[in-house]
Design a protein around this motif. Structure first.
Motif, PDB file in Angstrom:
ATOM      1  N   ILE A   1      68.995  56.145  20.915  1.00 12.50           N
ATOM      2  CA  ILE A   1      67.625  56.596  21.041  1.00 12.50           C
ATOM      3  C   ILE A   1      66.622  56.051  19.998  1.00 12.50           C
ATOM      4  O   ILE A   1      65.465  55.934  20.125  1.00 12.50           O
ATOM      5  CB  ILE A   1      67.814  58.176  21.025  1.00 12.50           C
TER       6      ILE A   1
ATOM      7  N   ALA B   1      65.331  52.854  21.402  1.00 12.20           N
ATOM      8  CA  ALA B   1      64.313  53.116  22.505  1.00 12.20           C
ATOM      9  C   ALA B   1      63.012  53.436  21.813  1.00 12.20           C
ATOM     10  O   ALA B   1      62.007  53.112  22.206  1.00 12.20           O
ATOM     11  CB  ALA B   1      64.956  54.021  23.264  1.00 12.20           C
ATOM     12  N   ASN B   2      63.082  54.549  20.805  1.00 10.25           N
ATOM     13  CA  ASN B   2      61.792  54.773  19.997  1.00 10.25           C
ATOM     14  C   ASN B   2      61.200  53.603  19.481  1.00 10.25           C
ATOM     15  O   ASN B   2      59.913  53.417  19.400  1.00 10.25           O
ATOM     16  CB  ASN B   2      62.185  55.819  18.904  1.00 10.25           C
TER      17      ASN B   2
ATOM     18  N   LYS C   1      59.294  51.665  21.785  1.00  8.16           N
ATOM     19  CA  LYS C   1      58.080  52.459  22.399  1.00  8.16           C
ATOM     20  C   LYS C   1      57.113  52.263  21.433  1.00  8.16           C
ATOM     21  O   LYS C   1      55.792  52.094  21.789  1.00  8.16           O
ATOM     22  CB  LYS C   1      58.291  53.754  22.828  1.00  8.16           C
TER      23      LYS C   1
ATOM     24  N   GLU D   1      58.989  50.331  29.743  1.00  6.31           N
ATOM     25  CA  GLU D   1      59.603  51.519  30.563  1.00  6.31           C
ATOM     26  C   GLU D   1      60.945  51.047  30.280  1.00  6.31           C
ATOM     27  O   GLU D   1      61.763  50.178  30.385  1.00  6.31           O
ATOM     28  CB  GLU D   1      59.296  51.076  32.209  1.00  6.31           C
ATOM     29  N   ILE D   2      61.785  52.625  29.979  1.00  5.79           N
ATOM     30  CA  ILE D   2      63.252  52.435  29.563  1.00  5.79           C
ATOM     31  C   ILE D   2      63.921  53.308  30.416  1.00  5.79           C
ATOM     32  O   ILE D   2      63.534  54.434  30.438  1.00  5.79           O
ATOM     33  CB  ILE D   2      63.164  52.749  27.976  1.00  5.79           C
TER      34      ILE D   2
ATOM     35  N   VAL E   1      69.809  62.516  25.730  1.00  5.74           N
ATOM     36  CA  VAL E   1      68.694  61.546  25.804  1.00  5.74           C
ATOM     37  C   VAL E   1      67.530  62.371  26.672  1.00  5.74           C
ATOM     38  O   VAL E   1      66.546  62.081  26.057  1.00  5.74           O
ATOM     39  CB  VAL E   1      69.393  60.549  27.003  1.00  5.74           C
TER      40      VAL E   1
ATOM     41  N   TYR F   1      63.531  60.834  27.613  1.00  6.56           N
ATOM     42  CA  TYR F   1      63.872  59.673  28.247  1.00  6.56           C
ATOM     43  C   TYR F   1      64.864  59.986  29.522  1.00  6.56           C
ATOM     44  O   TYR F   1      65.621  60.906  29.530  1.00  6.56           O
ATOM     45  CB  TYR F   1      64.630  58.510  27.409  1.00  6.56           C
ATOM     46  N   THR F   2      64.584  59.156  30.405  1.00 14.89           N
ATOM     47  CA  THR F   2      65.467  59.171  31.718  1.00 14.89           C
ATOM     48  C   THR F   2      66.584  58.524  31.612  1.00 14.89           C
ATOM     49  O   THR F   2      66.833  57.575  30.937  1.00 14.89           O
ATOM     50  CB  THR F   2      64.654  58.564  32.802  1.00 14.89           C
TER      51      THR F   2
END
Length: 374
Positions: free
Chosen positions: A25, A28-29, A32, A39-40, A54, A59-60
């Protein structure tokens, strides 16, 4: 060279425990933060904690029916093999549909099928290895990886040297130890600000040895003027709650299955007791928390002991062996938490080991691979 008009598409795969999920995570942050339109998509293991954590982070995630190899009951591995084949087919479909520009694996069951599928489609892959002893999945994926981001030196014994980058382990970015959070933490947990506080964390799933150690020491804890925040883990919460209901856990022990406000917990803690997982050690280092480490014996090549000894040798942590914890752990903890000079020494030395900006440094490597232009 990618077009600036085309959003970066990233698959991040792995999980199973907080030690894998929180770094994922954080990466991912950081992606972004650098590319707000990125797009994650996360790919995890069905019925594991990433399927909850998650989405909670915004997030997906899609799950694979993958499971770990059972070394104790070999017959169970027939179903493991079937699940692996299903997961490989599903991972190929996910990669074909999402069309990632890059795939990041953080270890754990799901990252194997996902990164294999990505590599087979010519998608560059990045691995993030948290531990001092590399996991089986990452070792298998290393040959086709573009970069391997590690937290410990000497990892060339597992991976090709030219692919290794020392980045450290990304940690939860909301962890801030401050006087404000300390005061809020006392209120949040219902603690006495005049008492020394020990934080006992056995990981997201719990640790039986740590739980049994505190149960065996309840009379000593009750007599002390110390208070304990105890994260027993979701697997053990009902059992421990029953003991609490029977009056076998004193009032100065505060029981939780999972701590959602670790920023408050770390801020109030004068001393932490923990397993020696790499992610946890990274957090203690960044926050400068004095810690007693109790390495789990149930890990590959006893790598948690190696993690812990790296700190003990630098006088940056104390260690109690798992087999000795029930007898020694809380005697040491109740003494150490009142030794201000030793606490300060441990805090000072563990801070020296901190690897800062790890998620950003991993994203630097992603950017180099993609030659991505803003």
């Amino acid at each position: 060279m990618m077009s600036a008009l085309k959003p970066l598409r990233v698959i991040i795969s792995g999980g199973g425990t907080g030690g894998h999920i929180f770094p994922a995570i954080s990466i991912a942050n950081a992606i972004k933060e650098r590319w707000s339109d990125a797009e994650i998509l996360f790919v995890g293991a069905e019925n594991r904690m990433e399927m909850e954590r998650v989405p909670a982070a915004g997030y997906t995630i899609v799950g694979l029916p993958v499971a770990g190899f059972d070394r104790k009951n070999l017959l169970k591995n027939v179903s493991v093999a079937v699940k692996l084949l299903k997961s490989m087919r599903k991972a190929r479909a996910i990669v074909a549909s999402f069309k990632p520009d890059i795939a990041v694996g953080v270890g754990g069951y799901a990252s194997g099928p996902t990164l294999r599928a990505a590599a087979a489609k010519g998608v560059p892959t990045v691995l993030q290895e948290q531990n001092s002893y590399a996991g089986v999945t990452n070792k298998m994926l290393a040959q086709k990886a573009a970069k391997i981001c590690v937290a410990y030196e000497g990892m060339e014994r597992f991976f090709p040297k030219e692919k290794i980058v020392l980045t450290g382990n990304p940690t939860r970015q909301d962890l801030v130890v401050s006087e404000e959070n300390r005061q809020k933490g006392y209120t949040y947990f219902g603690l006495n600000p005049e008492r020394k506080t020990i934080l006992l964390v056995g990981g997201s799933l719990g640790a039986r040895t740590l739980n049994e150690s505190i149960i065996g020491s309840c009379s000593d804890i009750q007599k002390s003027d110390v208070q304990v925040i105890w994260q027993c883990g979701k697997y053990y919460f009902k059992e421990m709650s029953d003991l609490q209901a029977q009056g076998r856990i004193p009032g100065n022990v505060y029981l939780f299955d999972f701590l959602s406000r670790m920023d408050y917990a770390y801020s109030v803690a004068d001393l932490v007791i923990s397993r020696a997982g790499a992610g946890s050690i990274s957090e203690f280092s960044l926050l400068g928390k004095p810690v007693i480490l109790v390495p789990s014996p149930n890990v590959a090549e006893d790598h948690q002991t190696q993690n812990a000894m790296a700190l003990v040798k630098r006088n940056a942590a104390m260690m109690v062996a798992d087999a000795e914890a029930k007898a020694l752990l809380f005697d040491m903890a109740l003494s150490l938490v009142k030794d201000e000079s030793k606490l300060e020494e441990l805090s000072r030395n563990i801070l020296k080991l901190a690897q800062r900006g790890s998620a950003r440094r991993i994203v630097d490597e992603i950017e180099k691979i993609m030659h991505y232009e803003l």
